[in-house]
Design a protein around this motif. Structure first.
Motif, mmCIF file in Angstrom:
data_model
loop_
_atom_site.group_PDB
_atom_site.id
_atom_site.type_symbol
_atom_site.label_atom_id
_atom_site.label_comp_id
_atom_site.label_asym_id
_atom_site.label_seq_id
_atom_site.Cartn_x
_atom_site.Cartn_y
_atom_site.Cartn_z
ATOM 1 N N MET A 155 -34.477 -77.934 21.722
ATOM 2 C CA MET A 155 -33.417 -77.991 23.636
ATOM 3 C C MET A 155 -33.777 -76.521 23.718
ATOM 4 S SD MET A 155 -29.487 -78.264 23.100
ATOM 5 C CE MET A 155 -29.360 -76.564 22.509
ATOM 6 N N GLU A 156 -33.259 -75.524 23.069
ATOM 7 C CA GLU A 156 -34.041 -74.204 23.633
ATOM 8 C C GLU A 156 -34.999 -74.249 24.885
ATOM 9 O OE1 GLU A 156 -33.320 -71.733 20.648
ATOM 10 O OE2 GLU A 156 -30.836 -72.320 19.758
ATOM 11 N N ARG A 157 -36.206 -74.792 23.981
ATOM 12 C CA ARG A 157 -37.069 -74.704 24.890
ATOM 13 C C ARG A 157 -37.925 -75.478 25.949
ATOM 14 N NH1 ARG A 157 -40.750 -70.949 23.037
ATOM 15 N NH2 ARG A 157 -42.283 -71.709 24.034
ATOM 16 N N SER A 158 -37.061 -76.401 25.844
ATOM 17 C CA SER A 158 -37.411 -77.544 26.131
ATOM 18 C C SER A 158 -38.079 -77.542 28.218
ATOM 19 C CB SER A 158 -36.252 -78.681 26.218
ATOM 20 O OG SER A 158 -35.574 -77.908 27.273
ATOM 21 N N VAL A 159 -37.064 -76.526 29.133
ATOM 22 C CA VAL A 159 -37.454 -76.110 30.057
ATOM 23 C C VAL A 159 -38.497 -75.343 30.216
ATOM 24 C CG1 VAL A 159 -36.743 -75.003 32.469
ATOM 25 C CG2 VAL A 159 -35.356 -76.657 30.802
ATOM 26 N N ILE A 160 -38.809 -74.597 29.442
ATOM 27 C CA ILE A 160 -39.885 -74.152 28.877
ATOM 28 C C ILE A 160 -41.803 -74.569 29.114
ATOM 29 C CG2 ILE A 160 -40.155 -72.556 27.376
ATOM 30 C CD1 ILE A 160 -41.264 -70.023 28.658
ATOM 31 N N SER A 161 -41.711 -75.686 28.279
ATOM 32 C CA SER A 161 -42.270 -76.157 27.803
ATOM 33 C C SER A 161 -42.515 -76.758 28.721
ATOM 34 C CB SER A 161 -41.859 -77.104 26.377
ATOM 35 O OG SER A 161 -41.539 -76.298 25.458
ATOM 36 N N LEU A 162 -40.902 -78.189 29.934
ATOM 37 C CA LEU A 162 -41.510 -78.839 30.688
ATOM 38 C C LEU A 162 -42.617 -77.613 32.119
ATOM 39 C CD1 LEU A 162 -41.585 -81.431 32.287
ATOM 40 C CD2 LEU A 162 -38.893 -80.924 33.087
ATOM 41 N N CYS A 163 -42.224 -76.316 32.249
ATOM 42 C CA CYS A 163 -43.081 -76.150 33.070
ATOM 43 C C CYS A 163 -44.224 -75.797 32.582
ATOM 44 C CB CYS A 163 -42.537 -74.588 33.259
ATOM 45 S SG CYS A 163 -40.324 -74.578 34.576
ATOM 46 N N GLN A 164 -44.817 -75.823 31.837
ATOM 47 C CA GLN A 164 -45.803 -75.262 31.588
ATOM 48 C C GLN A 164 -47.038 -77.075 31.460
ATOM 49 O OE1 GLN A 164 -46.192 -74.057 27.344
ATOM 50 N NE2 GLN A 164 -48.133 -74.286 27.020
ATOM 51 N N MET A 165 -45.910 -77.554 31.210
ATOM 52 C CA MET A 165 -46.730 -78.746 30.935
ATOM 53 C C MET A 165 -47.749 -79.688 32.546
ATOM 54 S SD MET A 165 -45.183 -81.074 28.254
ATOM 55 C CE MET A 165 -43.703 -80.824 28.169
ATOM 56 N N LEU A 166 -46.022 -78.761 33.310
ATOM 57 C CA LEU A 166 -46.314 -79.365 34.614
ATOM 58 C C LEU A 166 -47.553 -78.439 35.332
ATOM 59 C CD1 LEU A 166 -42.365 -79.671 35.616
ATOM 60 C CD2 LEU A 166 -44.194 -82.033 36.275
ATOM 61 N N GLU A 167 -46.997 -77.179 34.885
ATOM 62 C CA GLU A 167 -47.912 -76.193 35.519
ATOM 63 C C GLU A 167 -49.788 -77.079 35.688
ATOM 64 O OE1 GLU A 167 -49.519 -71.463 35.725
ATOM 65 O OE2 GLU A 167 -48.620 -72.513 34.480
ATOM 66 N N GLN A 168 -50.042 -76.707 33.946
ATOM 67 C CA GLN A 168 -51.635 -77.737 33.579
ATOM 68 C C GLN A 168 -51.506 -78.893 34.055
ATOM 69 O OE1 GLN A 168 -49.851 -78.879 29.425
ATOM 70 N NE2 GLN A 168 -50.896 -76.464 29.254
ATOM 71 N N TYR A 169 -50.524 -79.551 35.025
ATOM 72 C CA TYR A 169 -51.203 -81.073 35.874
ATOM 73 C C TYR A 169 -51.377 -80.994 36.893
ATOM 74 C CZ TYR A 169 -50.867 -85.880 37.332
ATOM 75 O OH TYR A 169 -50.972 -87.289 37.970
ATOM 76 N N HIS A 170 -49.969 -80.321 37.547
ATOM 77 C CA HIS A 170 -50.214 -79.748 38.776
ATOM 78 C C HIS A 170 -50.893 -78.851 40.038
ATOM 79 C CE1 HIS A 170 -47.643 -83.267 39.816
ATOM 80 N NE2 HIS A 170 -46.884 -83.094 38.879
ATOM 81 N N GLY A 171 -51.158 -77.811 38.814
ATOM 82 C CA GLY A 171 -52.585 -76.572 38.296
ATOM 83 C C GLY A 171 -50.812 -75.309 39.991
ATOM 84 N N VAL A 172 -49.678 -75.792 40.065
ATOM 85 C CA VAL A 172 -48.816 -74.867 40.082
ATOM 86 C C VAL A 172 -47.806 -75.121 39.226
ATOM 87 C CG1 VAL A 172 -47.766 -76.790 41.801
ATOM 88 C CG2 VAL A 172 -47.842 -74.280 42.785
ATOM 89 N N LYS A 173 -47.187 -73.967 39.403
ATOM 90 C CA LYS A 173 -45.894 -73.097 38.725
ATOM 91 C C LYS A 173 -44.727 -74.100 39.484
ATOM 92 C CE LYS A 173 -47.676 -69.124 37.029
ATOM 93 N NZ LYS A 173 -47.307 -67.937 36.806
ATOM 94 N N PRO A 174 -43.939 -74.511 38.761
ATOM 95 C CA PRO A 174 -42.817 -75.106 39.235
ATOM 96 C C PRO A 174 -41.792 -74.716 39.416
ATOM 97 C CG PRO A 174 -43.036 -75.586 36.646
ATOM 98 C CD PRO A 174 -44.227 -75.375 37.167
ATOM 99 N N ILE A 175 -40.551 -74.734 40.369
ATOM 100 C CA ILE A 175 -39.415 -73.809 40.449
ATOM 101 C C ILE A 175 -38.210 -74.895 39.682
ATOM 102 C CG2 ILE A 175 -38.227 -74.652 42.856
ATOM 103 C CD1 ILE A 175 -39.976 -74.084 44.187
ATOM 104 N N VAL A 176 -37.297 -74.275 39.605
ATOM 105 C CA VAL A 176 -36.793 -74.820 38.629
ATOM 106 C C VAL A 176 -34.828 -74.641 39.264
ATOM 107 C CG1 VAL A 176 -34.795 -74.239 36.075
ATOM 108 C CG2 VAL A 176 -37.635 -74.209 36.144
#
Length: 307
Positions: A155-176
């Motif tokens: 739970m505590e790491r969920s957003v940073i982990s999702l950011c990492q996955m989205l960066e890997q997929y899209h090649g750009v760092k997401p906005i939160v």
């Protein structure tokens, strides 16, 4: 502006930018908040204002501008942000993670953590295309897209982990984007589980916002400015904008010229002085500000004050 010869509807209680722009509602143009954010270049923005001053609507507008999911939309046609060419490279160029903490109220720490986990699972479902992508770390996919409940650490790491996955997929760092960040704190205040909720939030916000290498930037909104040591401990990249700040002072609430335009548009320019008498009285930074909800309710009620 009129739509097919009719007056635009009054957006009283409507806090979704896309709905306002597509649904024939009057929009008080706050779109230069987008260029303010781009040009400021801070990593984390915290905007605190009283209730009903347009925080959720502005966050929805920020989502609409930056989110790559909405590429090609016409929602910003004719708005002030288009006079800022430096923002064009950012238009609909980022994946966006949007969290709303409004409904995370409970009667104990376990209940709060359970609601937060359910909300995060719902956020993940919005990105289920990551689950089967070979571009994304397999261990992260397995850990966060499984059917099981999240552990407290997940739970505590969920957003940073999702950011990492989205960066890997899209090649750009997401906005939160985080709306009503302080609502769980308000709910728990002066109750015996307050310390537990604060502990969960401190760890969650710290991992999400502090030194997150997979995030472009974050925008956080709330009513209160909670002491940094209490909830944003160690977060040195936080740009706080409150009712005393000057840079964004006209981006939340209605200014006097905007109120005059509203009164004139709905056929009663002579009512401005009455509106000023009843609904002026807020001061954000260097700006005199009117409460949007009160002013729009006044117009909805045929310019009858106090109803």
């Amino acid at each position: 502006m009129k739509e097919e010869g009719r007056l635009l509807a009054i957006p009283s209680g409507v806090d979704d930018f896309r709905e306002i722009r597509e649904g024939g509602y009057y929009f008080v143009d706050k779109s230069e908040l987008v260029s303010d954010i781009v040009n400021d270049r801070s990593k984390v923005f915290l905007f605190t204002r009283p209730r009903r001053f347009g925080k959720s609507l502005n966050l929805s507008m920020i989502d609409a501008f930056f989110n790559l999911e909405y590429k090609g939309n016409k929602w910003f046609d004719g708005l002030k942000v288009n006079s800022h060419p430096e923002v064009e490279e950012h238009r609909n160029a980022y994946p966006v993670i949007r969290l709303c903490m409004k409904d995370l109220v409970a009667d104990d720490v376990e209940g709060f953590n359970g609601r937060l986990k359910l909300m995060l699972k719902s956020v993940y479902r919005g990105f289920k295309y990551l689950r089967d992508s070979d571009l994304v770390d397999e261990d992260l996919r397995r850990e966060y897209f499984s059917a099981g409940d999240l552990s407290d650490m997940q739970m505590e790491r969920s957003v940073i982990s999702l950011c990492q996955m989205l960066e890997q997929y899209h090649g750009v760092k997401p906005i939160v984007l985080i709306d009503e960040y302080d609502n769980p704190v308000n709910n728990a205040f002066n109750r015996d589980f307050y310390a537990g909720v604060m502990g969960s939030l401190r760890r969650f916000y710290s991992l999400t916002l502090k030194g997150n290498p997979h995030m472009s930037f974050a925008v956080v909104t709330g009513v209160m400015q909670i002491a940094k040591e209490s909830i944003f401990s160690g977060l040195n990249n936080l740009r706080v904008d409150n009712v005393f700040s000057k840079k964004f002072d006209e981006r939340y609430g209605f200014t006097e010229p905007e109120v005059k335009d509203l009164c004139s548009y709905y056929g009663h320019p002579e009512k401005f002085e009455e509106a000023k008498e009843w609904y002026d009285g807020y001061r954000f930074g260097n700006a005199d500000i009117y409460n949007p909800w009160s002013l729009l309710t006044y117009i909805c009620n045929d310019f009858e004050p106090g109803t």
